[in-house]
Design a protein around this motif. Structure first.
Motif, PDB file in Angstrom:
ATOM      1  N   ARG A   1      49.707  16.057  61.362  1.00 55.31           N
ATOM      2  CA  ARG A   1      49.969  14.686  60.909  1.00 55.31           C
ATOM      3  C   ARG A   1      49.530  14.490  59.465  1.00 55.31           C
ATOM      4  O   ARG A   1      48.888  15.366  58.869  1.00 55.31           O
ATOM      5  CB  ARG A   1      49.229  13.708  61.826  1.00 55.31           C
ATOM      6  CG  ARG A   1      49.498  13.912  63.311  1.00 55.31           C
ATOM      7  CD  ARG A   1      50.829  13.378  63.752  1.00 55.31           C
ATOM      8  NE  ARG A   1      51.133  13.744  65.140  1.00 55.31           N
ATOM      9  CZ  ARG A   1      52.226  13.322  65.788  1.00 55.31           C
ATOM     10  NH1 ARG A   1      53.122  12.561  65.194  1.00 55.31           N
ATOM     11  NH2 ARG A   1      52.440  13.692  67.031  1.00 55.31           N
TER      12      ARG A   1
ATOM     13  N   PRO B   1      52.093  19.526  66.262  1.00 53.18           N
ATOM     14  CA  PRO B   1      52.392  18.761  65.050  1.00 53.18           C
ATOM     15  C   PRO B   1      51.154  18.657  64.161  1.00 53.18           C
ATOM     16  O   PRO B   1      50.023  18.686  64.651  1.00 53.18           O
ATOM     17  CB  PRO B   1      52.774  17.376  65.586  1.00 53.18           C
ATOM     18  CG  PRO B   1      53.090  17.562  67.033  1.00 53.18           C
ATOM     19  CD  PRO B   1      52.232  18.706  67.483  1.00 53.18           C
TER      20      PRO B   1
ATOM     21  N   LEU C   1      61.695   1.423  64.451  1.00 54.18           N
ATOM     22  CA  LEU C   1      61.055   2.043  63.289  1.00 54.18           C
ATOM     23  C   LEU C   1      60.519   3.442  63.599  1.00 54.18           C
ATOM     24  O   LEU C   1      60.398   4.272  62.701  1.00 54.18           O
ATOM     25  CB  LEU C   1      59.888   1.174  62.796  1.00 54.18           C
ATOM     26  CG  LEU C   1      60.243  -0.189  62.195  1.00 54.18           C
ATOM     27  CD1 LEU C   1      58.960  -0.889  61.730  1.00 54.18           C
ATOM     28  CD2 LEU C   1      61.205  -0.044  61.036  1.00 54.18           C
ATOM     29  N   GLY C   2      60.182   3.712  64.866  1.00 51.50           N
ATOM     30  CA  GLY C   2      59.679   5.033  65.234  1.00 51.50           C
ATOM     31  C   GLY C   2      60.706   6.114  64.947  1.00 51.50           C
ATOM     32  O   GLY C   2      60.412   7.116  64.276  1.00 51.50           O
TER      33      GLY C   2
ATOM     34  N   VAL D   1      59.282  -1.186  67.075  1.00 50.07           N
ATOM     35  CA  VAL D   1      58.976   0.229  66.831  1.00 50.07           C
ATOM     36  C   VAL D   1      59.829   1.108  67.734  1.00 50.07           C
ATOM     37  O   VAL D   1      60.209   2.213  67.351  1.00 50.07           O
ATOM     38  CB  VAL D   1      57.468   0.520  66.987  1.00 50.07           C
ATOM     39  CG1 VAL D   1      56.988   0.328  68.415  1.00 50.07           C
ATOM     40  CG2 VAL D   1      57.120   1.917  66.499  1.00 50.07           C
TER      41      VAL D   1
ATOM     42  N   ASP E   1      61.522   6.681  61.282  1.00 47.89           N
ATOM     43  CA  ASP E   1      60.587   7.565  60.587  1.00 47.89           C
ATOM     44  C   ASP E   1      60.868   9.041  60.895  1.00 47.89           C
ATOM     45  O   ASP E   1      60.863   9.875  59.995  1.00 47.89           O
ATOM     46  CB  ASP E   1      59.156   7.200  60.975  1.00 47.89           C
ATOM     47  CG  ASP E   1      58.139   7.933  60.122  1.00 47.89           C
ATOM     48  OD1 ASP E   1      58.268   7.883  58.886  1.00 47.89           O
ATOM     49  OD2 ASP E   1      57.235   8.568  60.682  1.00 47.89           O
TER      50      ASP E   1
ATOM     51  N   PRO F   1      62.849  15.590  66.656  1.00 47.80           N
ATOM     52  CA  PRO F   1      63.606  15.789  67.899  1.00 47.80           C
ATOM     53  C   PRO F   1      64.879  16.625  67.725  1.00 47.80           C
ATOM     54  O   PRO F   1      65.256  17.356  68.643  1.00 47.80           O
ATOM     55  CB  PRO F   1      63.941  14.360  68.342  1.00 47.80           C
ATOM     56  CG  PRO F   1      62.819  13.534  67.787  1.00 47.80           C
ATOM     57  CD  PRO F   1      62.539  14.167  66.437  1.00 47.80           C
TER      58      PRO F   1
ATOM     59  N   LEU G   1      64.955   2.879  75.299  1.00 46.75           N
ATOM     60  CA  LEU G   1      65.461   4.257  75.190  1.00 46.75           C
ATOM     61  C   LEU G   1      64.382   5.222  74.708  1.00 46.75           C
ATOM     62  O   LEU G   1      64.408   6.406  75.048  1.00 46.75           O
ATOM     63  CB  LEU G   1      66.664   4.260  74.228  1.00 46.75           C
ATOM     64  CG  LEU G   1      67.435   5.541  73.971  1.00 46.75           C
ATOM     65  CD1 LEU G   1      67.931   6.170  75.278  1.00 46.75           C
ATOM     66  CD2 LEU G   1      68.633   5.274  73.040  1.00 46.75           C
ATOM     67  N   GLY G   2      63.434   4.752  73.900  1.00 47.73           N
ATOM     68  CA  GLY G   2      62.326   5.585  73.432  1.00 47.73           C
ATOM     69  C   GLY G   2      62.636   6.282  72.125  1.00 47.73           C
ATOM     70  O   GLY G   2      63.798   6.496  71.769  1.00 47.73           O
ATOM     71  N   VAL G   3      61.586   6.666  71.395  1.00 47.96           N
ATOM     72  CA  VAL G   3      61.747   7.201  70.039  1.00 47.96           C
ATOM     73  C   VAL G   3      62.649   8.443  70.033  1.00 47.96           C
ATOM     74  O   VAL G   3      63.574   8.559  69.227  1.00 47.96           O
ATOM     75  CB  VAL G   3      60.373   7.543  69.420  1.00 47.96           C
ATOM     76  CG1 VAL G   3      60.547   8.211  68.064  1.00 47.96           C
ATOM     77  CG2 VAL G   3      59.519   6.288  69.286  1.00 47.96           C
ATOM     78  N   LYS G   4      62.387   9.357  70.954  1.00 48.64           N
ATOM     79  CA  LYS G   4      63.155  10.610  70.970  1.00 48.64           C
ATOM     80  C   LYS G   4      64.625  10.349  71.314  1.00 48.64           C
ATOM     81  O   LYS G   4      65.526  10.871  70.649  1.00 48.64           O
ATOM     82  CB  LYS G   4      62.518  11.549  71.992  1.00 48.64           C
ATOM     83  CG  LYS G   4      62.983  12.972  71.920  1.00 48.64           C
ATOM     84  CD  LYS G   4      62.140  13.819  72.873  1.00 48.64           C
ATOM     85  CE  LYS G   4      62.760  15.165  73.107  1.00 48.64           C
ATOM     86  NZ  LYS G   4      61.981  15.903  74.132  1.00 48.64           N
ATOM     87  N   GLY G   5      64.845   9.528  72.329  1.00 49.54           N
ATOM     88  CA  GLY G   5      66.218   9.196  72.729  1.00 49.54           C
ATOM     89  C   GLY G   5      66.963   8.466  71.623  1.00 49.54           C
ATOM     90  O   GLY G   5      68.151   8.725  71.378  1.00 49.54           O
TER      91      GLY G   5
ATOM     92  N   PHE H   1      56.976  15.269  64.769  1.00 52.12           N
ATOM     93  CA  PHE H   1      57.849  16.117  65.562  1.00 52.12           C
ATOM     94  C   PHE H   1      59.286  15.716  65.254  1.00 52.12           C
ATOM     95  O   PHE H   1      59.604  14.526  65.204  1.00 52.12           O
ATOM     96  CB  PHE H   1      57.539  15.910  67.049  1.00 52.12           C
ATOM     97  CG  PHE H   1      58.323  16.805  67.962  1.00 52.12           C
ATOM     98  CD1 PHE H   1      57.878  18.095  68.239  1.00 52.12           C
ATOM     99  CD2 PHE H   1      59.509  16.365  68.542  1.00 52.12           C
ATOM    100  CE1 PHE H   1      58.603  18.929  69.081  1.00 52.12           C
ATOM    101  CE2 PHE H   1      60.238  17.190  69.388  1.00 52.12           C
ATOM    102  CZ  PHE H   1      59.782  18.476  69.661  1.00 52.12           C
TER     103      PHE H   1
END
Lengths: 125, 371
Positions: free
Chosen positions: B300, B298, B226-227, B35, B230, B323, B39-43, B321
């Motif tokens: 959902r 946000p 996957l985060g 997921v 999406d 980014p 680095l993380g979803v936003k990065g 959200f």
């Protein structure tokens, strides 16, 4: 000043009958990049384990529960403009709200720093 | 959190690589999938829009159809003009049913001697049963279970991939080629699910790890989970099957009129054509739209959409959200009289009506390579 921790990954810093509440470093790491924080209104009465705030990452919204009963006396307005403060400084500048305790004895149910650390390590096993 | 290893989840050919890269693995459509990475979803999202991201999408189904009558037979199940699809070209389409609603969305490629389909992970077993039951006249279906699928997406994707396969540089959006990448025989389409330029690469399982490591070794490329997949597709206004389209929505309601090509509008001949063509002629009662919350909260999926009088007029189907736009974004369905961009609505988030506006999609402009 004593710092206490809940099993829901909140910290409380107690100063007289007011506690500053935020989420722990462990919690912010698990949530990822915080993009929005919804804080309780000043004057709102919170009940222990009831909804207090909402923290949202890119992917999901998570509830933050009140660790004790009390009345909200201040909310961290900085988080409106800069929710990433929760990631950058979860246990200092990224605090959520201040609550005036109704029952100081509830603090006895919370963990100290060493106990919380052991609790988190137990979760990771 | 549940241990994704403990649930008899399927693993893609890149599973070991994901774990080695420090991915957070989650169950998705029966597979253990990454997921997010450290680095993380936003990065990861921002990196894909700035440079290039590598996505493992091997959980999706890959199917080959052969037989002389494959085009006519497949046209019974999709509203696209597949006969018009030239060799080496790819088209987005959808399997419809008798109700005129959507069983799955898919990519259809004319691979010359066959049709090559890519179908959604969660739907693939049902899709294959559906195709086997309905494709007659000697059409043969083979599921390519020994191939991985990865996507390389972003403005640097073409530069990166061309280092290993110069031919990919001149491919146009929605074209296909059987191309060797660093000596590995691949099926390459210039397509994706991010709104960016890029490629989807079908590769034999046995070479997938090698190819992924080669691409990740390039400076511009990061592994993306996957985060971010999406959030990228939502900014690009692209539908997620199961959220934005499903067996309760028709292509017309889903604002996918463009997938029903001219000849098919005249001739019909696909499942649910009577309902879908009637909606095309007379309009549908509701439509999928972009929805922009005015504040920072946000909204959902399943958030109710209200008109200015407080009446419920629809529902958000994907929300979060963005980014890149640095703001909350959403899409959903509203009653047709509220579907015009600029219409003010309210979103019911945690018991409070919050102002929002209907907007045109996408939120982030598409940057496809059209040559």
């Amino acid at each position: 000043m004593a710092k206490k921790f809940s099993k829901e990954h909140e910290w409380l810093e107690i100063d007289g009958d007011v506690a500053t509440v935020g989420i722990t470093d462990h919690a912010q790491q698990a949530l990822g990049d915080i993009v929005y924080v919804e804080l309780p209104e000043i004057g709102k009465k919170l009940a222990k384990d009831g909804d207090a705030a909402v923290v949202e990452s890119v992917k999901a919204a998570s509830d933050v529960y009140a660790p004790v009963d009390g009345e909200v006396v201040e909310a961290n307005e900085e988080l409106d403009a800069n929710p990433a403060l929760v990631n950058e400084s979860p246990e200092n500048d990224g605090w959520f709200f201040k609550i005036k305790l109704s029952d100081a004895s509830q603090l006895d149910d919370l963990m100290d720093e060493a106990a919380y650390k052991a609790f988190v390590e137990g979760l990771e096993d | 959190m549940a241990d994704p290893n403990a649930e008899n989840l399927l693993k893609t050919a890149l599973y070991d690589l994901h774990v080695e890269l420090g991915a957070k693995m989650v169950p998705f459509a029966g597979y253990a999938m990454p997921v997010q990475y450290p680095l993380g979803v936003k990065g990861e999202h921002l990196h894909t829009r700035a440079k290039a991201g590598l996505f493992d999408v091997s959980h999706m189904g890959q199917v080959r159809l052969t037989g002389e009558h494959r085009v006519a037979e497949l046209e019974k199940l999709v509203p696209g003009d597949i006969a018009l699809l030239k060799p080496g070209r790819t088209r987005y389409s959808a399997f419809t049913n008798d109700d005129g609603t959507i069983l799955d969305d898919l990519m259809i490629t004319n691979a010359g001697d066959s049709l090559f389909l890519v179908i959604n992970a969660a739907c693939k077993d049902d899709d294959i049963v559906h195709m086997r039951a309905n494709l007659d006249n000697g059409v043969e279906l083979v599921e390519l279970t020994d191939r991985a699928l990865m996507a390389l997406q972003g403005p640097e994707a073409a530069n990166v991939l061309a280092r290993f396969a110069p031919d990919v540089a001149t491919m146009k959006f929605m074209s296909f080629g059987e191309i060797d990448i660093a000596g590995i025989p691949c099926f390459v389409t210039r397509s994706g699910y991010t709104g960016e330029d890029g490629y989807e690469i079908s590769v034999p399982d046995s070479d997938a790890d090698k190819l992924a490591r080669l691409l990740l070794a390039e400076d511009e490329v990061e592994a993306i989970g996957l985060g971010a997949r999406d959030s990228l597709r939502l900014e690009a206004g692209l539908c997620l099957y199961g959220n934005d389209i499903d067996t309760t929505t028709t292509p017309v309601e889903g604002d996918l009129n463009w997938i029903i090509n001219k000849r098919r509008r005249e001739e019909g001949g696909f499942l649910g054509a009577d309902i879908i063509l009637d909606q095309l002629a007379n309009g549908a009662d509701r439509k999928r739209v972009g929805i922009k919350p005015e504040g920072k909260a946000p909204a959902r999926e399943h958030t109710a959409v209200l008109d200015q009088e407080g009446n419920e007029i629809g529902e958000i189907t994907s929300g979060g959200f963005g980014p890149t736009v640095d703001a909350p974004i959403a899409m959903g369905y509203v009653a047709i009289e509220f579907a015009k961009p600029g219409t003010k609505v309210d979103l019911m988030v945690r018991g409070k009506a919050r102002p929002a506006e209907i907007v045109a999609l996408p939120f982030a402009p598409h940057r496809y390579f059209r040559g």
